[in-house]
Design a protein around this motif. Structure first.
Motif, PDB file in Angstrom:
ATOM      1  N   MET A 132       6.226  44.195  40.364  1.00 39.56           N
ATOM      2  CA  MET A 132       6.957  43.261  41.189  1.00 39.56           C
ATOM      3  C   MET A 132       6.712  41.850  40.692  1.00 39.56           C
ATOM      4  N   ALA A 133       7.741  41.054  40.718  1.00 38.51           N
ATOM      5  CA  ALA A 133       7.593  39.661  40.331  1.00 38.51           C
ATOM      6  C   ALA A 133       6.941  38.891  41.484  1.00 38.51           C
ATOM      7  N   ALA A 134       6.449  37.711  41.172  1.00 41.83           N
ATOM      8  CA  ALA A 134       5.752  36.913  42.187  1.00 41.83           C
ATOM      9  C   ALA A 134       6.672  36.544  43.340  1.00 41.83           C
TER      10      ALA A 134
ATOM     11  N   ALA B  90       8.395  47.591  58.432  1.00 44.20           N
ATOM     12  CA  ALA B  90       7.138  46.908  58.101  1.00 44.20           C
ATOM     13  C   ALA B  90       6.165  47.875  57.426  1.00 44.20           C
ATOM     14  N   ALA B  91       6.131  49.117  57.881  1.00 52.49           N
ATOM     15  CA  ALA B  91       5.253  50.111  57.256  1.00 52.49           C
ATOM     16  C   ALA B  91       5.679  50.402  55.823  1.00 52.49           C
ATOM     17  N   ARG B  92       6.977  50.471  55.593  1.00 54.91           N
ATOM     18  CA  ARG B  92       7.456  50.705  54.223  1.00 54.91           C
ATOM     19  C   ARG B  92       7.093  49.544  53.300  1.00 54.91           C
ATOM     20  N   ILE B  93       7.230  48.324  53.804  1.00 58.87           N
ATOM     21  CA  ILE B  93       6.879  47.156  52.993  1.00 58.87           C
ATOM     22  C   ILE B  93       5.379  47.128  52.728  1.00 58.87           C
ATOM     23  N   LEU B  94       4.577  47.419  53.752  1.00 58.57           N
ATOM     24  CA  LEU B  94       3.127  47.436  53.576  1.00 58.57           C
ATOM     25  C   LEU B  94       2.709  48.499  52.562  1.00 58.57           C
TER      26      LEU B  94
ATOM     27  N   ALA C 254       0.363  49.719  47.442  1.00 59.95           N
ATOM     28  CA  ALA C 254       0.335  50.874  46.544  1.00 59.95           C
ATOM     29  C   ALA C 254      -0.086  50.445  45.140  1.00 59.95           C
ATOM     30  N   PRO C 255      -0.744  51.347  44.405  1.00 61.75           N
ATOM     31  CA  PRO C 255      -1.067  51.028  43.015  1.00 61.75           C
ATOM     32  C   PRO C 255       0.218  50.985  42.191  1.00 61.75           C
TER      33      PRO C 255
END
Length: 104
Positions: free
Chosen positions: A1-3, A57-61, A66-67
Motif C-alpha cells: 500500500m502506498a502512504a 471498519a473490521a475489513r479495513i483494520l 495484515a502482513p
C-alpha cells in the motif's frame, strides 16, 4: 500500500468507528423508546448503520494489520502468457481426455 492509501484507510477506519459509536447510541435510544412505527424505523436504521460500519471498519483494520502478501505466481511466463493461464489450459486438456466419449 502506498502512504496515501494507508492514510486514507486510517481516516476511513476512524470515521467508521465514530459512526458505529453514534449508531450504537441511536440504537440504545430506540430500544428505550415506546413501541411504534417511528421507533421501529429508528431501530432498523441504526442497527443497519451499526452493522455496516462495524463490518467495514473490521475489513479495513484487517487490511491495515495484515502482513504483506506474498507473490505466488510470476507476472508473465516466457511467451507473453501468464503462468496460471497455461496451467488452466493443461488441466482442461487433461480433463477432456479423461472422460471417454459416448460414441460407439
Amino acid at each position: 500500500m502506498a502512504a496515501t492509501d494507508v492514510k486514507r484507510a486510517r481516516r476511513w477506519f476512524w470515521a467508521l468507528t465514530a459512526t458505529a459509536i453514534l449508531a450504537t447510541g441511536r440504537l440504545y435510544y430506540g430500544l428505550q423508546s415506546a413501541p411504534g412505527p417511528a421507533t421501529g424505523i429508528l431501530v432498523l436504521g441504526s442497527s443497519l448503520m451499526l452493522a455496516a460500519s462495524v463490518v467495514q471498519a473490521a475489513r479495513i483494520l484487517a487490511a491495515l494489520t495484515a502482513p504483506p502478501r506474498l507473490r505466488l505466481l510470476p507476472r508473465r511466463a516466457a511467451g507473453g502468457q501468464s503462468a496460471a493461464g497455461s496451467h488452466h489450459r493443461r488441466s482442461a486438456r487433461r480433463l477432456s481426455r479423461s472422460h471417454p466419449s459416448k460414441e460407439g
